[in-house]
Design an enzyme around this catalytic site. Structure first.
Site, short mmCIF file in Angstrom:
data_model
loop_
_atom_site.label_atom_id
_atom_site.label_comp_id
_atom_site.label_asym_id
_atom_site.label_seq_id
_atom_site.Cartn_x
_atom_site.Cartn_y
_atom_site.Cartn_z
N CYS A 102 0.86 -1.19 0.00
CA CYS A 102 0.00 0.00 0.00
C CYS A 102 0.89 1.23 0.00
O CYS A 102 1.88 1.28 0.73
CB CYS A 102 -0.88 -0.02 1.25
SG CYS A 102 -1.94 1.42 1.40
N HIS A 144 -9.39 -3.56 -1.43
CA HIS A 144 -8.35 -2.78 -0.72
C HIS A 144 -8.75 -1.31 -0.64
O HIS A 144 -8.63 -0.67 0.42
CB HIS A 144 -7.01 -2.97 -1.47
CG HIS A 144 -5.85 -2.23 -0.89
ND1 HIS A 144 -4.80 -2.87 -0.27
CD2 HIS A 144 -5.56 -0.91 -0.83
CE1 HIS A 144 -3.92 -1.96 0.15
NE2 HIS A 144 -4.36 -0.76 -0.19
N GLU A 145 -9.26 -0.76 -1.76
CA GLU A 145 -9.61 0.67 -1.78
C GLU A 145 -10.85 0.95 -0.92
O GLU A 145 -10.92 1.99 -0.25
CB GLU A 145 -9.83 1.16 -3.21
CG GLU A 145 -8.62 1.00 -4.15
CD GLU A 145 -7.31 1.49 -3.57
OE1 GLU A 145 -7.30 2.45 -2.78
OE2 GLU A 145 -6.27 0.89 -3.90
N HIS A 148 -9.80 1.35 2.54
CA HIS A 148 -9.30 2.70 2.83
C HIS A 148 -10.46 3.64 3.19
O HIS A 148 -10.36 4.45 4.10
CB HIS A 148 -8.57 3.29 1.62
CG HIS A 148 -7.13 2.90 1.52
ND1 HIS A 148 -6.21 3.20 2.50
CD2 HIS A 148 -6.44 2.24 0.56
CE1 HIS A 148 -5.02 2.74 2.13
NE2 HIS A 148 -5.13 2.14 0.96
#
Ligand code: NI
Length: 162
Positions: A102, A144-145, A148
């Site tokens: 990341c 993954h995003e 976030h």
């Protein structure tokens, strides 16, 4: 414009990002934020970036990559795409483990287990709703995003950090 990428320890990265509202779409501010995200992601050789990583806690991500990316191998290609207010549900129970990194967690990689196949939904820059199903590398990056956007960094998903 290339922006500074916030890294572990910055409080903003732990925040839940806000939904993008209809009246924010098609504004110069949104366009400029998206340009900055794309510039920063390309500069850092990322395959995805969320707005919060450059200090704007809104539910926006850019995802895009091709096989020349030095950070990941054999991932196929995906055109640079603006992803607004995304969500997904897993299709089936199958999961797979992949070594992730990341831009906000420099110098650390780790094996993360995530859903293999997704049904996803997001808005593009005009507010049009895009839906689909995928088990490609895009499924991995999207999860993954979205993490976030929910204040989650990948090391929080693993026990054994290398
Ligand atoms: Ni990340």
């Amino acid at each position: 414009m290339i922006k500074e990428v916030l890294t572990t320890g910055n409080e903003l990265l732990g925040q839940v990002s806000e939904e993008v509202t209809l009246d924010e779409l098609n504004t110069p501010q949104l366009k400029s934020l998206i340009e900055d995200m794309i510039d920063t992601m390309k500069f850092k050789n990322g395959v995805g970036i969320a707005a919060v990583q450059i200090g704007v806690p809104k539910r926006i991500a850019i995802i895009g990559y091709d096989s020349s990316n030095p950070r990941y191998k054999d991932i196929g290609s995906f055109p640079i795409t603006v992803i607004i207010n995304p969500s997904f549900e897993a299709v089936g129970d199958e999961v797979f483990e992949l070594n992730e990194g990341c831009l906000s967690v420099p110098g650390i990689r780790g094996d993360v287990i995530r859903a293999k196949k997704l049904r996803y939904k997001y808005q593009d820059m005009t507010g049009t709703i895009i839906t689909g199903e995928t088990d490609s590398f895009f499924a991995r990056v999207l999860q993954h995003e979205i993490d976030h956007m929910n204040g989650i960094l990948f090391p929080m998903r693993i026990e054994d950090i290398k």
